[in-house]
Scaffold this motif. Structure first.
Motif, PDB file in Angstrom:
ATOM      1  N   THR A  76       6.276  -4.031  -8.424  1.00 55.65           N
ATOM      2  CA  THR A  76       7.579  -3.406  -8.163  1.00 55.65           C
ATOM      3  C   THR A  76       8.043  -3.738  -6.748  1.00 55.65           C
ATOM      4  OG1 THR A  76       7.036  -1.577  -9.646  1.00 55.65           O
ATOM      5  CG2 THR A  76       8.855  -1.238  -8.118  1.00 55.65           C
ATOM      6  N   LYS A  77       9.194  -4.396  -6.652  1.00 57.39           N
ATOM      7  CA  LYS A  77       9.773  -4.695  -5.336  1.00 57.39           C
ATOM      8  C   LYS A  77      10.158  -3.393  -4.641  1.00 57.39           C
ATOM      9  CE  LYS A  77      11.990  -9.000  -6.765  1.00 57.39           C
ATOM     10  NZ  LYS A  77      13.308  -9.648  -6.922  1.00 57.39           N
ATOM     11  N   PHE A  78      10.086  -3.398  -3.312  1.00 59.89           N
ATOM     12  CA  PHE A  78      10.443  -2.209  -2.539  1.00 59.89           C
ATOM     13  C   PHE A  78      11.864  -1.766  -2.866  1.00 59.89           C
ATOM     14  CE2 PHE A  78      11.880   0.095   1.242  1.00 59.89           C
ATOM     15  CZ  PHE A  78      10.859   1.013   1.378  1.00 59.89           C
ATOM     16  N   GLU A  79      12.762  -2.726  -3.026  1.00 59.55           N
ATOM     17  CA  GLU A  79      14.166  -2.420  -3.311  1.00 59.55           C
ATOM     18  C   GLU A  79      14.337  -1.705  -4.647  1.00 59.55           C
ATOM     19  OE1 GLU A  79      12.977  -5.492  -2.568  1.00 59.55           O
ATOM     20  OE2 GLU A  79      13.777  -5.819  -0.558  1.00 59.55           O
ATOM     21  N   ASP A  80      13.375  -1.874  -5.557  1.00 64.38           N
ATOM     22  CA  ASP A  80      13.465  -1.279  -6.890  1.00 64.38           C
ATOM     23  C   ASP A  80      12.793   0.091  -6.994  1.00 64.38           C
ATOM     24  OD1 ASP A  80      14.836  -3.545  -7.702  1.00 64.38           O
ATOM     25  OD2 ASP A  80      13.045  -4.538  -8.470  1.00 64.38           O
ATOM     26  N   ILE A  81      12.177   0.540  -5.909  1.00 59.65           N
ATOM     27  CA  ILE A  81      11.565   1.877  -5.901  1.00 59.65           C
ATOM     28  C   ILE A  81      12.698   2.904  -5.839  1.00 59.65           C
ATOM     29  CG2 ILE A  81      10.137   3.476  -4.572  1.00 59.65           C
ATOM     30  CD1 ILE A  81       8.620   1.074  -3.494  1.00 59.65           C
ATOM     31  N   PRO A  82      12.592   3.996  -6.615  1.00 61.29           N
ATOM     32  CA  PRO A  82      13.637   5.035  -6.565  1.00 61.29           C
ATOM     33  C   PRO A  82      13.843   5.570  -5.148  1.00 61.29           C
ATOM     34  CG  PRO A  82      12.101   5.445  -8.371  1.00 61.29           C
ATOM     35  CD  PRO A  82      11.528   4.313  -7.555  1.00 61.29           C
TER      36      PRO A  82
ATOM     37  N   PRO B  65       4.000  -4.676  -2.657  1.00 67.11           N
ATOM     38  CA  PRO B  65       4.511  -4.703  -4.026  1.00 67.11           C
ATOM     39  C   PRO B  65       3.514  -5.248  -5.042  1.00 67.11           C
ATOM     40  CG  PRO B  65       5.672  -6.289  -2.651  1.00 67.11           C
ATOM     41  CD  PRO B  65       4.798  -5.485  -1.744  1.00 67.11           C
ATOM     42  N   GLU B  66       2.564  -6.043  -4.611  1.00 62.46           N
ATOM     43  CA  GLU B  66       1.551  -6.545  -5.537  1.00 62.46           C
ATOM     44  C   GLU B  66       0.612  -5.431  -5.999  1.00 62.46           C
ATOM     45  OE1 GLU B  66      -0.454 -10.037  -4.188  1.00 62.46           O
ATOM     46  OE2 GLU B  66       1.407 -11.047  -3.662  1.00 62.46           O
ATOM     47  N   VAL B  67       0.482  -4.381  -5.183  1.00 63.76           N
ATOM     48  CA  VAL B  67      -0.386  -3.253  -5.494  1.00 63.76           C
ATOM     49  C   VAL B  67       0.412  -2.091  -6.095  1.00 63.76           C
ATOM     50  CG1 VAL B  67      -1.971  -1.553  -4.503  1.00 63.76           C
ATOM     51  CG2 VAL B  67      -1.980  -3.905  -3.666  1.00 63.76           C
ATOM     52  N   GLY B  68       1.641  -1.887  -5.597  1.00 65.09           N
ATOM     53  CA  GLY B  68       2.456  -0.748  -6.029  1.00 65.09           C
ATOM     54  C   GLY B  68       1.936   0.543  -5.420  1.00 65.09           C
ATOM     55  N   ASP B  69       2.278   1.657  -6.043  1.00 66.27           N
ATOM     56  CA  ASP B  69       1.800   2.975  -5.623  1.00 66.27           C
ATOM     57  C   ASP B  69       1.529   3.761  -6.908  1.00 66.27           C
ATOM     58  OD1 ASP B  69       1.218   5.404  -4.449  1.00 66.27           O
ATOM     59  OD2 ASP B  69       3.251   5.794  -3.754  1.00 66.27           O
ATOM     60  N   ILE B  70       0.407   3.444  -7.524  1.00 67.21           N
ATOM     61  CA  ILE B  70       0.049   4.001  -8.828  1.00 67.21           C
ATOM     62  C   ILE B  70       0.115   5.527  -8.830  1.00 67.21           C
ATOM     63  CG2 ILE B  70      -1.791   4.201 -10.558  1.00 67.21           C
ATOM     64  CD1 ILE B  70      -0.438   1.466 -10.476  1.00 67.21           C
ATOM     65  N   ASP B  71      -0.379   6.166  -7.767  1.00 62.74           N
ATOM     66  CA  ASP B  71      -0.400   7.629  -7.712  1.00 62.74           C
ATOM     67  C   ASP B  71       0.997   8.240  -7.771  1.00 62.74           C
ATOM     68  OD1 ASP B  71      -3.159   7.580  -7.584  1.00 62.74           O
ATOM     69  OD2 ASP B  71      -3.207   7.726  -5.389  1.00 62.74           O
TER      70      ASP B  71
ATOM     71  N   LYS C  25      12.017   6.945   2.031  1.00 61.36           N
ATOM     72  CA  LYS C  25      12.039   5.491   1.947  1.00 61.36           C
ATOM     73  C   LYS C  25      12.788   4.826   3.112  1.00 61.36           C
ATOM     74  CE  LYS C  25      13.493   2.002  -1.400  1.00 61.36           C
ATOM     75  NZ  LYS C  25      14.116   1.781  -2.699  1.00 61.36           N
ATOM     76  N   SER C  26      13.758   5.541   3.676  1.00 58.89           N
ATOM     77  CA  SER C  26      14.558   4.957   4.764  1.00 58.89           C
ATOM     78  C   SER C  26      13.754   4.741   6.042  1.00 58.89           C
ATOM     79  CB  SER C  26      15.770   5.860   5.061  1.00 58.89           C
ATOM     80  OG  SER C  26      15.346   7.107   5.585  1.00 58.89           O
TER      81      SER C  26
ATOM     82  N   VAL D  49       8.680   8.868  -1.589  1.00 58.29           N
ATOM     83  CA  VAL D  49       8.286   9.153  -0.202  1.00 58.29           C
ATOM     84  C   VAL D  49       6.964   8.461   0.108  1.00 58.29           C
ATOM     85  CG1 VAL D  49       9.497  11.367  -0.076  1.00 58.29           C
ATOM     86  CG2 VAL D  49       7.105  11.306  -0.823  1.00 58.29           C
ATOM     87  N   CYS D  50       6.689   8.266   1.371  1.00 62.46           N
ATOM     88  CA  CYS D  50       5.434   7.664   1.809  1.00 62.46           C
ATOM     89  C   CYS D  50       4.274   8.495   1.270  1.00 62.46           C
ATOM     90  CB  CYS D  50       5.384   7.612   3.335  1.00 62.46           C
ATOM     91  SG  CYS D  50       3.819   6.968   3.984  1.00 62.46           S
ATOM     92  N   PRO D  51       3.320   7.859   0.594  1.00 59.18           N
ATOM     93  CA  PRO D  51       2.205   8.613   0.029  1.00 59.18           C
ATOM     94  C   PRO D  51       1.227   9.153   1.079  1.00 59.18           C
ATOM     95  CG  PRO D  51       1.888   6.269  -0.342  1.00 59.18           C
ATOM     96  CD  PRO D  51       3.255   6.438   0.248  1.00 59.18           C
ATOM     97  N   VAL D  52       1.352   8.703   2.317  1.00 60.04           N
ATOM     98  CA  VAL D  52       0.457   9.167   3.372  1.00 60.04           C
ATOM     99  C   VAL D  52       1.071  10.316   4.168  1.00 60.04           C
ATOM    100  CG1 VAL D  52      -0.755   8.508   5.502  1.00 60.04           C
ATOM    101  CG2 VAL D  52      -0.693   6.943   3.550  1.00 60.04           C
TER     102      VAL D  52
END
Length: 52
Positions: free
Chosen positions: A28-34, A15-21, A46-47, A38-41
């Motif tokens: 952003t806390k993981f719980e607050d991600i829509p 969460p300190e880095v986020g997922d800018i792409d 998210k589940s 999906v995993c960027p890799v």
């Protein structure tokens, strides 16, 4: 803030880095991600993530 790991590929969401792409800002806390994020890799939803 807790980090979460993708159980499919090992990607770690920090969460300190986020997922800018994907439009997820640093701090952003993981719980607050829509739910449709999906995993960027590997693309699993998210589940598939577990708290480290």
């Amino acid at each position: 803030m807790d980090k979460y790991v993708c159980t499919a590929c090992g990607y770690v969401y920090d969460p300190e880095v986020g997922d800018i792409d994907s439009g997820i800002a640093p701090g952003t806390k993981f719980e607050d991600i829509p739910d449709d994020w999906v995993c960027p890799v590997c693309g699993v939803d998210k589940s598939a993530f577990e708290k480290m």
